[in-house]
Design an enzyme around this catalytic site. Structure first.
Site, PDB file in Angstrom:
ATOM      1  CG  ASP A  39       0.898 125.734  55.384  1.00  0.00           C
ATOM      2  OD1 ASP A  39       1.950 126.451  55.616  1.00  0.00           O
ATOM      3  OD2 ASP A  39       0.567 125.612  53.951  1.00  0.00           O
ATOM      4  CG  ASP A  50       7.860 126.657  54.162  1.00  0.00           C
ATOM      5  OD1 ASP A  50       7.018 127.656  54.462  1.00  0.00           O
ATOM      6  OD2 ASP A  50       8.117 125.757  53.724  1.00  0.00           O
ATOM      7  CB  CYS A  62     -20.539 104.970  48.410  1.00  0.00           C
ATOM      8  SG  CYS A  62     -19.857 105.222  50.126  1.00  0.00           S
ATOM      9  CB  CYS A 107     -19.935 106.134  53.514  1.00  0.00           C
ATOM     10  SG  CYS A 107     -20.535 107.945  52.769  1.00  0.00           S
ATOM     11  CB  CYS A 151     -23.323 107.201  50.099  1.00  0.00           C
ATOM     12  SG  CYS A 151     -22.121 108.182  49.386  1.00  0.00           S
TER      13      CYS A 151
HETATM   14 ZN   LIG Z   1     -20.224 107.626  50.487  1.00  0.00          ZN
END
Ligand SMILES: [Zn+2]
Length: 533
Positions: A82, A117, A269, A271, A274
């Site tokens: 950016d 911009d 969670c 995942c 986690c």
């Molecule tokens: Zn997680």
């Protein structure tokens, strides 16, 4: 430029090449702070399946970073930079010229670059917004005079903020300039203030004027709960720093919303991150480590949401996914409501047929392009020859195919048994609380036979259908006699009353029955003189 593999609503699963690899869209692009990264970019690539990241070229140039961006960040995938426009919006000034930032992005060999911009922001007056559009367009034109030959994909930013006519003008002019990617600017404040209906307006004002063969980026997309909506609006890619920003404030993301770490318990969670720490262990980590762990979880939530969105697009069920997210925030309901006005645009780009049945689960489901498409089709529909003067209206069951409905089959068999040579043949149109009028000739077309609707009487036969019937009869003046056979439930009784009023007003001869009609009443339909009372 972009190879499209699947489409649903305005969303597409597609891919395009940068000089560093393939970018599969829709994609979420994590914002990486050029000098204070939370998760090492290489780890993002290897463990989090991030094929593309975005960083800030202006901050890199201020920090006097030199060399190739892929070496600076140690990232082997595609990198977007950016230009400092965000700093311009936040601090009102940047110490770099448009030409310097073009040159700098070329020197660091970024894959995708943005011109400097002027962001409109959410609070600009009309004349301020007009200035940002004009100045951004001037700088966009200048790029093509100033850039050196390179394989960089340049992004053309669209400004105009909350003024749809300025956004449209900006998109229309910039789309003529030959950028590789177009980006919609200034949504951040709208997102922060949860003005998702204005976001819909902004994105669609731009989308309507952009070429379909180029990727469209949305700057600063925020929380994953709006990912399904913005993908449905046709944004192929969008950057977000939410995974890191929320982590810094001990916030944990889920597709439905945000929780404070202090409020969640073990088992929140499962995942990969986690499963390394229990929530209790996470709470005890020292601050920096905790932020990093939360950022990792948050990043996985964003990536998983993208995977679910892609599955929904492939299955033609993105609308259902957007609808399922409405409960997360009332502002999403406002956004959904504002989609009504854009039904013709959605209809134009949505696939004509899908492999899965159309699900109707709430009043929002009726906004789906397939429903709108059928109603538009009915405005042009002409019944096949020979021209008949009698029209049978029959209440449609909840689910198609309508011609296989029990009551209709009973009617057919009794009618066949009773009819004589002098019986007047008639055309048949089903009346559905979902689709409105459905002529018997097209009941097998998608999605008229391929839909699932709740059995409970959730959907009223609304006045729109009476209006549609009025229009149909006004166009087909030859139907001088109308037979109506409708259900017995209170919704059909109410429809029958409205229908009677309409037919009297139109001066047509009519007989209205319920689906438990007697043999005697059927006889009166069959006899040619049924209306001679
Ligand atoms: Zn997680």
């Amino acid at each position: 430029m972009i190879e499209i593999l699947h489409k649903d609503l305005l969303a597409r699963i597609a891919r395009f090449n940068t000089k560093s690899g393939v970018v599969h869209t829709p994609t979420f692009i994590p914002v990486v702070h050029p000098t204070r990264e939370l998760i090492p970019p290489r780890k993002m690539f290897q463990e989090f399946n991030c094929q593309i990241i975005i960083t800030n070229a202006y901050l890199l140039s201020k920090a006097k970073c030199e060399g190739k961006i892929h070496d600076i960040l140690d990232f082997p995938g595609s990198i977007m930079t950016d230009s400092g426009a965000y700093q311009l919006l936040t601090y009102g000034d940047v110490q770099i010229t448009p030409t310097q930032i073009i040159r700098f992005q070329e020197e660091i060999e970024t894959d995708i670059a943005v011109i400097l911009d002027i962001p409109t922001g959410g609070n600009a007056t009309y004349s301020e917004a007009e200035f940002t559009v004009e100045e951004t367009l001037k700088r966009a034109n200048d790029l093509f005079l100033k850039r050196s030959e390179s394989k960089i994909l340049w992004v053309g930013p669209i400004q105009g903020g909350t003024y749809p006519n300025l956004v449209e003008k900006s998109a229309r002019i910039i789309s003529q300039l030959g950028f590789s990617i177009y980006a919609i600017g200034s949504p951040t404040q709208l997102m922060e203030q949860y003005q998702f209906n204005k976001l819909v307006e902004l994105v669609l004002a731009a989308k309507r004027h952009l070429p379909s063969n180029k990727p469209v980026h949305l700057f600063g997309a925020g929380h994953p709960l709006i990912f399904p909506l913005i993908v449905a609006l046709g944004c192929d890619m969008f950057d977000s720093a939410a995974y890191a920003l929320f982590a810094r404030h001990d916030r944990i993301l889920s597709p439905e919303g945000t929780y404070r770490l202090a409020d969640i318990q073990d088992g929140f969670c499962n995942c990969a991150t986690c499963s390394r720490y229990t929530v209790s262990e996470m709470k005890k980590l020292e601050k920096n480590m905790r932020v990093q762990v939360l950022a990792e979880h948050n990043l996985r939530v964003c990536q998983d949401e993208i995977s679910r969105i892609k599955l929904a697009i492939r299955e033609g069920r993105l609308w259902r996914m957007v609808e399922s997210r409405l409960a997360s925030h009332p502002a999403l309901v406002d956004a959904m409501y504002s989609l009504q006005s854009y039904r013709p645009f959605f209809e134009k780009f949505s696939p004509v047929t899908k492999k899965r049945a159309l699900y109707i689960t709430s009043p929002w489901s009726l906004y789906q392009p397939e429903v709108y498409r059928h109603k538009k089709r009915m405005e042009r529909f002409s019944p096949p020859e020979p021209e008949r003067t009698t029209l049978l209206l029959f209440s449609a069951p909840q689910n198609g195919p309508y011609h296989l409905a029990k009551e209709y089959i009973r009617f057919q068999s009794q009618y066949q048994a009773l009819k004589t040579e002098s019986s007047e043949p008639f055309d048949t149109v089903f009346v559905s609380s979902i689709f409105g009028l459905v002529p018997t000739e097209i009941t097998n077309l998608y999605p008229l036979a391929q839909n699932l609707v709740p059995q409970s009487d959730l959907f009223e036969i609304d006045s729109v259908i009476i209006e549609q019937l009025g229009g149909y009869l006004a166009r087909l003046q030859r139907y001088t006699r109308i037979i109506g056979i409708f259900g017995k439930s209170s919704k059909w009784q109410s429809f029958t009353r409205k229908c009677r009023r309409l037919l009297s007003k139109l001066g047509r001869d009519f007989r209205l029955f319920t689906t438990d009609f007697s043999k005697a009443s059927l006889k009166s339909i069959v006899s040619k003189s049924f209306l001679e009372r």
